[in-house]
Scaffold this active site. Structure first.
Site, short mmCIF file in Angstrom:
data_model
loop_
_atom_site.label_atom_id
_atom_site.label_comp_id
_atom_site.label_asym_id
_atom_site.label_seq_id
_atom_site.Cartn_x
_atom_site.Cartn_y
_atom_site.Cartn_z
N LYS A 35 10.69 8.76 -4.03
CA LYS A 35 10.30 7.55 -3.16
C LYS A 35 10.16 5.96 -4.88
CE LYS A 35 5.63 9.26 -1.78
NZ LYS A 35 4.18 9.77 -1.78
N THR A 121 -9.90 8.02 -2.19
CA THR A 121 -11.26 8.42 -1.23
C THR A 121 -11.92 9.39 -1.84
OG1 THR A 121 -10.51 7.07 0.73
CG2 THR A 121 -12.10 8.71 0.91
N GLU A 148 -10.80 1.34 -0.08
CA GLU A 148 -9.53 0.16 0.78
C GLU A 148 -10.02 0.29 2.12
OE1 GLU A 148 -7.05 -1.02 -1.15
OE2 GLU A 148 -7.47 -1.96 1.45
N LEU A 150 -8.37 -0.22 4.40
CA LEU A 150 -7.50 -0.35 5.03
C LEU A 150 -7.05 0.14 6.30
CD1 LEU A 150 -4.40 1.28 4.53
CD2 LEU A 150 -4.32 0.23 2.41
N GLY A 258 -10.26 9.44 24.31
CA GLY A 258 -9.78 9.89 25.07
C GLY A 258 -9.21 11.28 24.26
N CYS A 265 -7.08 10.27 7.37
CA CYS A 265 -8.14 9.43 6.52
C CYS A 265 -9.58 10.30 7.67
CB CYS A 265 -8.55 8.37 6.82
SG CYS A 265 -7.28 7.35 5.57
N LYS A 268 -10.13 13.99 7.44
CA LYS A 268 -10.16 14.91 5.78
C LYS A 268 -11.63 14.41 5.44
CE LYS A 268 -7.85 12.27 2.96
NZ LYS A 268 -9.02 11.81 1.78
C1 UDX Z 1 -9.17 4.64 9.64
C2 UDX Z 1 -10.32 3.52 9.31
O1 UDX Z 1 -10.45 2.25 10.35
C3 UDX Z 1 -9.64 2.74 7.98
O2 UDX Z 1 -11.03 1.16 7.48
C4 UDX Z 1 -9.47 3.90 6.42
O3 UDX Z 1 -9.56 2.50 5.72
C5 UDX Z 1 -8.85 4.61 7.18
O4 UDX Z 1 -9.08 5.15 8.37
P1 UDX Z 1 -6.34 4.56 10.16
O5 UDX Z 1 -6.84 6.16 9.92
O6 UDX Z 1 -5.59 3.42 10.34
O7 UDX Z 1 -8.00 3.81 9.34
O8 UDX Z 1 -6.77 4.34 11.99
P2 UDX Z 1 -7.59 3.80 12.92
O9 UDX Z 1 -6.73 2.60 13.85
O10 UDX Z 1 -9.06 3.65 12.44
O11 UDX Z 1 -7.36 5.21 13.80
C6 UDX Z 1 -8.47 6.71 13.51
C7 UDX Z 1 -8.11 7.58 14.82
O12 UDX Z 1 -8.97 6.88 15.98
C8 UDX Z 1 -6.14 7.23 15.58
O13 UDX Z 1 -6.08 8.17 16.07
C9 UDX Z 1 -6.93 6.17 16.91
O14 UDX Z 1 -6.26 7.04 17.88
C10 UDX Z 1 -8.37 6.89 16.99
N1 UDX Z 1 -9.16 6.34 18.12
C11 UDX Z 1 -9.50 4.35 16.91
C12 UDX Z 1 -9.64 6.49 19.35
O15 UDX Z 1 -9.41 7.63 19.80
N2 UDX Z 1 -10.50 5.98 20.23
C13 UDX Z 1 -10.98 4.48 19.09
O16 UDX Z 1 -11.46 3.94 20.24
C14 UDX Z 1 -10.39 3.96 17.97
#
Ligand code: UDX
Length: 438
Positions: A35, A121, A148, A150, A258, A265, A268
């Site tokens: 990495k 986290t 964080e 993000l 859906g 994140c 877990k």
């Molecule tokens: C998430 C948090 O948004 C972020 O703030 C944190 O730091 C890390 O965890 P991420 O894991 O990148 O970020 O994904 P995110 O965009 O939150 O989507 C999570 C999941 O929810 C995806 O599988 C997405 O498809 C699903 N989702 C999201 C839905 O099923 N419906 C929605 O309306 C929104």
């Protein structure tokens, strides 16, 4: 400023590159030589829009370097801990092995006035434990917690221009003041753009992160629970979501029903939160998160059941084209991916599953070599008895149903993300099936 970032996985690599992009002098450290070699050559080890560009420019200027040796953290004023906290095997709790190892390894290289900043986290209470270890080292270093937020796919943008900053500072006032000054200097660019800042204690900062993710997961499972009710009443969950989202106290974001949430994140983190609450004797306070998890997993099962039903109960030997593997678009991440789970379950029932994804084939094929993968969606669709859309990449959302029709054997599509134009697909001759809609 001179910064070190310990752990160059998703969070750490993006953080290191983004901090260098903001003008800091950054050393990224990870135990994984492959990495580190890739990152040092300006190559991102995972798909993240914008990351290759800033990695290349920052490594070229020398502002960003990488190493496998923690001794190279010596001389940095601020040391970010950005290692993973995966789910423990056989338990819901977070595994803190990497966090503890990173801190222990860093201790000999800390100097008076240095600041260790936790970004991983973690279960609430971890920061105080780590701060005690830093204090006991006698280095004169301090510890702060700076979660964080993000989102994958927007990670660079979210790091350079975050929607908020949270500092969990030490209880001792002089240390709190010194820690805040160092964090302000790190985030000078964001603070200059009036990014909201919450200055608080360790426990609150740790809880901000897990409670934010718990809330987002709950919002998704809420609308998915409504989809389950819609399915037995003939109601349409997408219209329901539009209508309740018009109330700006509720809002539309994270209200899309859906196949459910996945990724590294949300799943877990809600599990680790319930485990930690139980340890604290407050299991009942977040017991609802078990329901959130259960609703989420039921939605995957629902897609599998709809597929079996669409095939008249005869899955064995049928070709199913699965559109999507990543847990969401703009990512090659397949951790706890609902899409991959559905593909694997259908394969387990004897289907000939041919999956396609613009970015995640290489990650999925390593973990699940039993599936067939096609980079070209047309090849995945060829002679399919059923099509299942489970990740809403634009390539699939805007697929022309008339183009896809002659490729398949049976024109039936399950839209696991409620993302296609149902009218257009039906008009083109498809049987269109979705979640929470008649
Ligand atoms: C998430 C948090 O948004 C972020 O703030 C944190 O730091 C890390 O965890 P991420 O894991 O990148 O970020 O994904 P995110 O965009 O939150 O989507 C999570 C999941 O929810 C995806 O599988 C997405 O498809 C699903 N989702 C999201 C839905 O099923 N419906 C929605 O309306 C929104």
């Amino acid at each position: 400023m001179k910064l070190s970032v310990i752990g160059c996985g998703y969070l750490g690599a993006v953080h290191a590159a983004s901090m260098a992009e903001l003008g800091h002098d950054v050393i990224g450290i990870d135990i994984d030589q492959a990495k580190i070699d890739a990152l040092a050559a300006g190559k991102a080890p995972f798909f993240e829009p914008g990351l290759p560009e800033i990695l290349t420019s920052a490594t070229a200027t020398g502002r960003l370097r990488f190493s496998t040796d923690l001794a190279d953290a010596a001389g940095s004023q601020v040391h970010f801990i950005a290692v993973g906290t995966p789910q423990k095997r056989g338990s819901y709790a977070a595994d803190l092995t990497y966090v503890n190892a990173a801190l222990e390894g860093l201790l000999p290289y800390l100097s008076d006035g240095d600041l260790v900043v936790g970004k991983s986290t973690v279960p609430v209470g971890t920061a105080a434990d780590l701060a005690a270890k830093v204090a006991a080292s006698g280095s004169g270093a301090m510890l702060a917690w700076n979660p964080e937020f993000l989102r994958e796919g927007f990670a660079v943008q979210d790091t350079i221009s975050p929607d908020r900053l949270v500092y969990g500072l030490p209880p001792e006032p002089a240390q709190a003041e010194a820690s805040k000054a160092l964090l302000d200097a790190v985030y000078e660019s964001a603070l200059g753009k009036d990014t909201p800042l919450v200055v608080t204690d360790y426990a609150t900062a740790e809880l901000v992160k897990v409670s934010a993710n718990a809330f987002l997961a709950t919002k998704i499972s809420f609308i998915n629970a409504m989809a389950e009710i819609a399915e037995v009443t003939g109601a349409d969950v997408t219209q329901l979501s539009t209508a309740i989202g018009l109330d700006d106290r509720i809002g539309w974001k994270f209200l899309k029903a859906g196949v459910g949430f996945g990724g590294g994140c949300l799943p877990k983190d809600i599990r680790a939160f319930t485990a930690r609450a139980e340890e604290l004797g407050r299991g009942e306070s977040v017991a609802f998160l078990k329901e959130v998890d259960a609703i989420n997993l039921r939605r995957r099962q629902r897609v599998v059941d709809l597929a079996v039903e669409a095939l008249g109960g005869q899955v064995n030997g049928k070709k199913i084209a699965v559109l999507g593997l990543a847990f969401k678009p703009h990512s090659d991440d397949i951790r706890d991916s609902p899409a991959l789970d559905v593909a694997v379950q259908l394969k387990g029932r004897g289907a000939n599953v041919v999956a396609t994804d613009p970015e995640a084939i290489h990650t999925a094929s390593r973990v699940h070599p039993q599936l067939t993968y096609e980079a070209d969606p047309a090849a995945a669709l060829q002679d399919a008895d059923l099509v299942v859309l489970v990740t809403e990449w634009d390539e699939f959302r805007y697929m022309d149903p008339s183009w896809a029709l002659p490729l398949v054997k049976t024109p039936t599509i399950i839209d696991g993300r409620n993302t296609l134009d149902a009218t257009a697909w039906r008009a083109a001759g498809w049987t269109y099936i979705s979640l929470g809609r008649p």
